[in-house]
Design a protein around this motif. Structure first.
Motif, PDB file in Angstrom:
ATOM      1  N   ALA A   1       0.847  -1.194   0.000  1.00  0.00           N
ATOM      2  CA  ALA A   1       0.000   0.000   0.000  1.00  0.00           C
ATOM      3  C   ALA A   1       0.883   1.244   0.000  1.00  0.00           C
ATOM      4  O   ALA A   1       1.658   1.475   0.917  1.00  0.00           O
ATOM      5  CB  ALA A   1      -0.909  -0.011   1.218  1.00  0.00           C
ATOM      6  N   HIS A   2       0.776   2.020  -1.048  1.00  0.00           N
ATOM      7  CA  HIS A   2       1.518   3.277  -1.147  1.00  0.00           C
ATOM      8  C   HIS A   2       0.581   4.418  -0.796  1.00  0.00           C
ATOM      9  O   HIS A   2      -0.640   4.255  -0.755  1.00  0.00           O
ATOM     10  CB  HIS A   2       2.075   3.471  -2.557  1.00  0.00           C
ATOM     11  N   SER A   3       1.157   5.567  -0.575  1.00  0.00           N
ATOM     12  CA  SER A   3       0.329   6.716  -0.209  1.00  0.00           C
ATOM     13  C   SER A   3      -0.612   7.097  -1.352  1.00  0.00           C
ATOM     14  O   SER A   3      -1.691   7.612  -1.114  1.00  0.00           O
ATOM     15  CB  SER A   3       1.219   7.902   0.175  1.00  0.00           C
ATOM     16  N   SER A   4      -0.198   6.849  -2.607  1.00  0.00           N
ATOM     17  CA  SER A   4      -1.063   7.188  -3.740  1.00  0.00           C
ATOM     18  C   SER A   4      -2.282   6.276  -3.802  1.00  0.00           C
ATOM     19  O   SER A   4      -3.333   6.673  -4.286  1.00  0.00           O
ATOM     20  CB  SER A   4      -0.283   7.108  -5.058  1.00  0.00           C
ATOM     21  N   GLU A   5      -2.146   5.032  -3.300  1.00  0.00           N
ATOM     22  CA  GLU A   5      -3.287   4.112  -3.298  1.00  0.00           C
ATOM     23  C   GLU A   5      -4.304   4.495  -2.236  1.00  0.00           C
ATOM     24  O   GLU A   5      -5.488   4.254  -2.384  1.00  0.00           O
ATOM     25  CB  GLU A   5      -2.826   2.681  -3.069  1.00  0.00           C
ATOM     26  N   LYS A   6      -3.853   5.112  -1.160  1.00  0.00           N
ATOM     27  CA  LYS A   6      -4.764   5.473  -0.088  1.00  0.00           C
ATOM     28  C   LYS A   6      -5.692   6.613  -0.493  1.00  0.00           C
ATOM     29  O   LYS A   6      -6.798   6.717   0.005  1.00  0.00           O
ATOM     30  CB  LYS A   6      -3.968   5.867   1.159  1.00  0.00           C
ATOM     31  N   THR A   7      -5.241   7.473  -1.384  1.00  0.00           N
ATOM     32  CA  THR A   7      -6.067   8.590  -1.822  1.00  0.00           C
ATOM     33  C   THR A   7      -6.852   8.259  -3.087  1.00  0.00           C
ATOM     34  O   THR A   7      -7.552   9.107  -3.604  1.00  0.00           O
ATOM     35  CB  THR A   7      -5.192   9.832  -2.079  1.00  0.00           C
ATOM     36  N   SER A   8      -6.729   7.050  -3.586  1.00  0.00           N
ATOM     37  CA  SER A   8      -7.439   6.654  -4.796  1.00  0.00           C
ATOM     38  C   SER A   8      -8.931   6.590  -4.527  1.00  0.00           C
ATOM     39  O   SER A   8      -9.380   6.376  -3.403  1.00  0.00           O
ATOM     40  CB  SER A   8      -6.935   5.290  -5.267  1.00  0.00           C
ATOM     41  N   GLN A   9      -9.732   6.748  -5.567  1.00  0.00           N
ATOM     42  CA  GLN A   9     -11.183   6.691  -5.391  1.00  0.00           C
ATOM     43  C   GLN A   9     -11.679   5.261  -5.220  1.00  0.00           C
ATOM     44  O   GLN A   9     -12.801   5.060  -4.769  1.00  0.00           O
ATOM     45  CB  GLN A   9     -11.886   7.358  -6.565  1.00  0.00           C
ATOM     46  N   PHE A  10     -10.871   4.270  -5.582  1.00  0.00           N
ATOM     47  CA  PHE A  10     -11.267   2.877  -5.443  1.00  0.00           C
ATOM     48  C   PHE A  10     -10.599   2.277  -4.215  1.00  0.00           C
ATOM     49  O   PHE A  10      -9.423   2.506  -3.964  1.00  0.00           O
ATOM     50  CB  PHE A  10     -10.883   2.064  -6.680  1.00  0.00           C
ATOM     51  N   GLN A  11     -11.370   1.485  -3.469  1.00  0.00           N
ATOM     52  CA  GLN A  11     -10.823   0.818  -2.299  1.00  0.00           C
ATOM     53  C   GLN A  11     -11.036  -0.678  -2.429  1.00  0.00           C
ATOM     54  O   GLN A  11     -12.039  -1.128  -2.976  1.00  0.00           O
ATOM     55  CB  GLN A  11     -11.518   1.308  -1.030  1.00  0.00           C
ATOM     56  N   ARG A  12     -10.090  -1.425  -1.923  1.00  0.00           N
ATOM     57  CA  ARG A  12     -10.196  -2.877  -1.955  1.00  0.00           C
ATOM     58  C   ARG A  12     -11.201  -3.331  -0.892  1.00  0.00           C
ATOM     59  O   ARG A  12     -11.115  -2.923   0.264  1.00  0.00           O
ATOM     60  CB  ARG A  12      -8.832  -3.507  -1.691  1.00  0.00           C
ATOM     61  N   ILE A  13     -12.151  -4.164  -1.305  1.00  0.00           N
ATOM     62  CA  ILE A  13     -13.142  -4.707  -0.386  1.00  0.00           C
ATOM     63  C   ILE A  13     -12.915  -6.207  -0.309  1.00  0.00           C
ATOM     64  O   ILE A  13     -12.994  -6.898  -1.319  1.00  0.00           O
ATOM     65  CB  ILE A  13     -14.575  -4.418  -0.872  1.00  0.00           C
ATOM     66  N   GLU A  14     -12.631  -6.691   0.875  1.00  0.00           N
ATOM     67  CA  GLU A  14     -12.394  -8.125   1.054  1.00  0.00           C
ATOM     68  C   GLU A  14     -13.735  -8.840   1.127  1.00  0.00           C
ATOM     69  O   GLU A  14     -14.583  -8.488   1.941  1.00  0.00           O
ATOM     70  CB  GLU A  14     -11.589  -8.362   2.324  1.00  0.00           C
ATOM     71  N   GLN A  15     -13.924  -9.820   0.255  1.00  0.00           N
ATOM     72  CA  GLN A  15     -15.165 -10.581   0.207  1.00  0.00           C
ATOM     73  C   GLN A  15     -15.064 -11.801   1.118  1.00  0.00           C
ATOM     74  O   GLN A  15     -13.998 -12.392   1.243  1.00  0.00           O
ATOM     75  CB  GLN A  15     -15.445 -11.035  -1.232  1.00  0.00           C
ATOM     76  N   PRO A  16     -16.176 -12.210   1.735  1.00  0.00           N
ATOM     77  CA  PRO A  16     -16.151 -13.411   2.579  1.00  0.00           C
ATOM     78  C   PRO A  16     -15.829 -14.655   1.754  1.00  0.00           C
ATOM     79  O   PRO A  16     -16.185 -14.745   0.571  1.00  0.00           O
ATOM     80  CB  PRO A  16     -17.574 -13.495   3.134  1.00  0.00           C
TER      81      PRO A  16
END
Length: 75
Positions: free
Chosen positions: A30-45
């Protein structure tokens, strides 16, 4: 009839092999540029992932049966 047994055997082997593989997937750090991205990773069950995979394989099996093994009644 042997084609049908071969098809079901292949599908069963595919499910068993993909379900028990121990392949480790590398994740990108995880880089700082990924944290400000409009897309976020969602962990699925895990149950949802398995259910979607089984449903997809079932649909593939139905399509293979329909196009390769289904014999229409002669009118």
């Amino acid at each position: 009839m042997s084609i049908q047994k071969t098809l079901w055997g292949s599908l069963t082997a595919l499910v068993l092999l993909t379900g028990t593989s121990n392949v480790a997937f590398a994740e990108m750090p995880a880089h700082s540029s990924e944290k400000t991205s409009q897309f976020q990773r969602i962990e699925q069950p895990l149950g949802l992932k398995v259910g979607v995979a089984i449903a997809g394989l079932a649909l593939i099996g139905v399509e293979l049966w329909w196009f390769l093994l289904y014999k229409s009644p002669e009118s």
